[in-house]
Scaffold this motif. Structure first.
Motif, PDB file in Angstrom:
ATOM      1  N   VAL A 233     103.688  36.393  35.660  1.00 46.69           N
ATOM      2  CA  VAL A 233     103.233  34.853  35.173  1.00 46.69           C
ATOM      3  C   VAL A 233     102.242  35.023  33.915  1.00 46.69           C
ATOM      4  CG1 VAL A 233     103.370  33.700  37.478  1.00 46.69           C
ATOM      5  CG2 VAL A 233     101.342  34.699  36.583  1.00 46.69           C
ATOM      6  N   ARG A 234     102.211  34.088  32.966  1.00 43.06           N
ATOM      7  CA  ARG A 234     101.577  34.136  31.708  1.00 43.06           C
ATOM      8  C   ARG A 234     100.617  32.529  31.700  1.00 43.06           C
ATOM      9  NH1 ARG A 234     105.382  37.191  27.506  1.00 43.06           N
ATOM     10  NH2 ARG A 234     105.777  38.987  28.845  1.00 43.06           N
ATOM     11  N   HIS A 235     100.882  31.762  32.450  1.00 45.45           N
ATOM     12  CA  HIS A 235     100.245  30.462  32.339  1.00 45.45           C
ATOM     13  C   HIS A 235      98.710  30.592  32.591  1.00 45.45           C
ATOM     14  CE1 HIS A 235      98.521  26.467  33.007  1.00 45.45           C
ATOM     15  NE2 HIS A 235      99.830  25.986  32.442  1.00 45.45           N
TER      16      HIS A 235
ATOM     17  N   PHE B 280      95.220  32.976  36.602  1.00 46.85           N
ATOM     18  CA  PHE B 280      94.398  33.864  36.448  1.00 46.85           C
ATOM     19  C   PHE B 280      92.971  33.652  36.922  1.00 46.85           C
ATOM     20  CE2 PHE B 280      97.974  34.900  33.549  1.00 46.85           C
ATOM     21  CZ  PHE B 280      98.090  36.080  33.900  1.00 46.85           C
ATOM     22  N   GLY B 281      92.846  32.735  37.715  1.00 42.48           N
ATOM     23  CA  GLY B 281      91.500  32.372  38.362  1.00 42.48           C
ATOM     24  C   GLY B 281      91.535  30.871  39.205  1.00 42.48           C
ATOM     25  N   GLY B 282      90.600  30.879  39.751  1.00 43.36           N
ATOM     26  CA  GLY B 282      90.426  29.405  40.582  1.00 43.36           C
ATOM     27  C   GLY B 282      91.558  29.048  41.393  1.00 43.36           C
ATOM     28  N   ASP B 283      91.961  27.909  41.631  1.00 44.70           N
ATOM     29  CA  ASP B 283      92.976  27.415  42.669  1.00 44.70           C
ATOM     30  C   ASP B 283      94.136  27.925  42.416  1.00 44.70           C
ATOM     31  OD1 ASP B 283      93.435  25.650  45.047  1.00 44.70           O
ATOM     32  OD2 ASP B 283      94.736  24.483  43.416  1.00 44.70           O
ATOM     33  N   GLY B 284      94.623  27.796  41.085  1.00 44.19           N
ATOM     34  CA  GLY B 284      95.759  28.339  40.623  1.00 44.19           C
ATOM     35  C   GLY B 284      96.052  29.862  40.920  1.00 44.19           C
ATOM     36  N   ARG B 285      95.452  30.518  40.778  1.00 45.65           N
ATOM     37  CA  ARG B 285      95.644  31.947  41.225  1.00 45.65           C
ATOM     38  C   ARG B 285      95.539  32.229  42.758  1.00 45.65           C
ATOM     39  NH1 ARG B 285      91.589  37.297  40.343  1.00 45.65           N
ATOM     40  NH2 ARG B 285      92.878  38.566  41.764  1.00 45.65           N
ATOM     41  N   ARG B 286      94.817  31.366  43.616  1.00 48.22           N
ATOM     42  CA  ARG B 286      94.991  31.342  44.874  1.00 48.22           C
ATOM     43  C   ARG B 286      96.082  30.912  45.422  1.00 48.22           C
ATOM     44  NH1 ARG B 286      89.289  30.109  44.420  1.00 48.22           N
ATOM     45  NH2 ARG B 286      89.898  27.689  44.690  1.00 48.22           N
ATOM     46  N   ARG B 287      96.965  29.695  44.945  1.00 47.71           N
ATOM     47  CA  ARG B 287      98.249  29.296  45.379  1.00 47.71           C
ATOM     48  C   ARG B 287      98.905  30.092  45.042  1.00 47.71           C
ATOM     49  NH1 ARG B 287      99.034  23.935  42.600  1.00 47.71           N
ATOM     50  NH2 ARG B 287     100.717  23.864  43.768  1.00 47.71           N
TER      51      ARG B 287
ATOM     52  N   LYS C 260     103.315  38.966  22.765  1.00 45.37           N
ATOM     53  CA  LYS C 260     102.575  39.396  24.167  1.00 45.37           C
ATOM     54  C   LYS C 260     101.567  38.217  24.496  1.00 45.37           C
ATOM     55  CE  LYS C 260     105.014  43.076  25.377  1.00 45.37           C
ATOM     56  NZ  LYS C 260     106.040  42.848  24.165  1.00 45.37           N
ATOM     57  N   PRO C 261     101.425  37.942  25.672  1.00 51.27           N
ATOM     58  CA  PRO C 261     100.196  37.106  26.020  1.00 51.27           C
ATOM     59  C   PRO C 261      98.953  37.702  26.067  1.00 51.27           C
ATOM     60  CG  PRO C 261     101.474  37.766  27.825  1.00 51.27           C
ATOM     61  CD  PRO C 261     102.005  38.608  26.956  1.00 51.27           C
ATOM     62  N   ARG C 262      98.067  36.975  25.796  1.00 49.26           N
ATOM     63  CA  ARG C 262      96.280  37.364  25.802  1.00 49.26           C
ATOM     64  C   ARG C 262      95.921  36.711  27.310  1.00 49.26           C
ATOM     65  NH1 ARG C 262      93.431  38.150  20.797  1.00 49.26           N
ATOM     66  NH2 ARG C 262      94.866  38.087  19.126  1.00 49.26           N
ATOM     67  N   VAL C 263      96.138  37.501  28.354  1.00 48.23           N
ATOM     68  CA  VAL C 263      95.744  37.059  29.703  1.00 48.23           C
ATOM     69  C   VAL C 263      94.828  38.033  30.265  1.00 48.23           C
ATOM     70  CG1 VAL C 263      97.937  35.818  29.907  1.00 48.23           C
ATOM     71  CG2 VAL C 263      97.623  38.432  30.542  1.00 48.23           C
ATOM     72  N   PRO C 264      93.736  37.525  31.290  1.00 47.81           N
ATOM     73  CA  PRO C 264      93.022  38.324  31.914  1.00 47.81           C
ATOM     74  C   PRO C 264      93.747  39.368  32.620  1.00 47.81           C
ATOM     75  CG  PRO C 264      92.294  36.088  32.223  1.00 47.81           C
ATOM     76  CD  PRO C 264      93.657  36.114  31.753  1.00 47.81           C
ATOM     77  N   VAL C 265      93.022  40.708  32.479  1.00 44.74           N
ATOM     78  CA  VAL C 265      93.542  41.845  33.466  1.00 44.74           C
ATOM     79  C   VAL C 265      93.097  41.723  34.847  1.00 44.74           C
ATOM     80  CG1 VAL C 265      93.509  44.421  33.531  1.00 44.74           C
ATOM     81  CG2 VAL C 265      93.123  43.296  31.343  1.00 44.74           C
ATOM     82  N   LEU C 266      94.006  41.908  36.026  1.00 43.52           N
ATOM     83  CA  LEU C 266      94.196  41.668  37.209  1.00 43.52           C
ATOM     84  C   LEU C 266      94.486  43.096  37.683  1.00 43.52           C
ATOM     85  CD1 LEU C 266      95.532  38.249  38.078  1.00 43.52           C
ATOM     86  CD2 LEU C 266      93.049  38.762  37.577  1.00 43.52           C
TER      87      LEU C 266
END
Length: 277
Positions: A131-133, A137-144, A181-187
């Protein structure tokens, strides 16, 4: 990718004929990310050729067709996915998985479509989702998202582009990577027993090398837990990625005794041995 001709004579034997690179590549590394299937599905004859060329134990991880993820946005795609899985069936145990690489606009409001696809997807295939949205990468969106993936036994692709963006690129290829390429947090949290990592390095080699070192402990930890990952290494020109991948594997293997070795690299004449740079 496995057919980069600049590797011939450096990582692959000089005698490697165009169209047969997969054979020696699969004796150099034990997995590949198949990106071309995102743009077009190969003929069935080509898939059977891949099976014949690949070394035993090799793993193909293919991206699902763009029609599935971007054009239809996972709506009304069960037949397309089933046909794609059937196309890859000759690979049998060499099919390491299929990745649904979703566009940046695919957000939390689209999760019902992802859930429906994964529930219907053939269970014999290992599925992963990239995913790239930003809300994933955090909060409720990541948990869901991660609850949905865990329920469907699908892995989240852990994408690390941070070192690509560490410094302004100096090459045309580097600028193209910056653009696409997307700039997204690293998990670094794996969801299943088969994590998938895509590491995108820089055209500044020192940052790529430093970035890869940040993953040594993470991957070693997974191996100690019995979670063998698939770890893909990319750079803007991919000129030395075979060396980077083998070196990464060697370091982690030294940290976790018992980790399987990579295949012996294909034999090359003395002046063609794998180069460091």
């Amino acid at each position: 990718m496995w057919a980069q001709r600049s590797w011939v004579g450096r990582y692959l034997p000089r005698t490697t004929v165009p169209g047969t690179e997969l054979g020696p590549y699969s004796r150099l590394l034990n997995a590949v990310e198949g990106n071309t299937t995102f743009y077009a599905s190969p003929p069935g004859l080509t898939v059977r050729k891949w099976r014949a060329l690949a070394h035993p134990g090799f793993r193909f991880v293919f991206k699902a067709p763009r029609e599935v993820t971007h054009d239809r946005r996972l709506r009304d795609v069960d037949a397309v996915i089933a046909a794609f899985v059937d196309l890859l069936a000759p690979l049998d145990d060499l099919l390491g998985g299929i990745t649904l690489q979703l566009p940046p606009s695919f957000g939390p409001s689209d999760l019902d479509a992802l859930d429906a696809v994964l529930r219907q997807a053939p269970s014999a295939v290992r599925w992963s989702v990239e995913v790239r949205h930003p809300e994933f990468f955090g909060g409720d969106g990541r948990r869901r998202l991660e609850t949905l993936l865990a329920t469907n036994r699908a892995e989240r692709v852990l994408l690390d582009t941070s070192w690509l963006f560490h410094r302004t690129p100096r090459t045309e290829a580097g600028h193209e990577e910056w653009r696409t390429k997307p700039r997204v947090p690293v998990l670094t949290d794996a969801l299943t027993d088969r994590p998938v990592v895509r590491f995108i390095g820089s055209d500044h080699p020192e940052f790529t090398d430093t970035g890869l070192r940040t993953w040594h402990d993470v991957v070693a930890g997974w191996l100690r837990e019995g979670r063998p990952p698939t770890f893909f290494v990319h750079t803007p020109d991919n000129a030395r990625t075979p060396h980077l991948a083998r070196t990464f594997h060697d370091v982690v293997r030294a940290m976790v005794p018992g980790t399987p070795e990579l295949p012996e690299p294909p034999m090359t004449p003395p002046d063609e041995q794998m180069a460091l740079f």
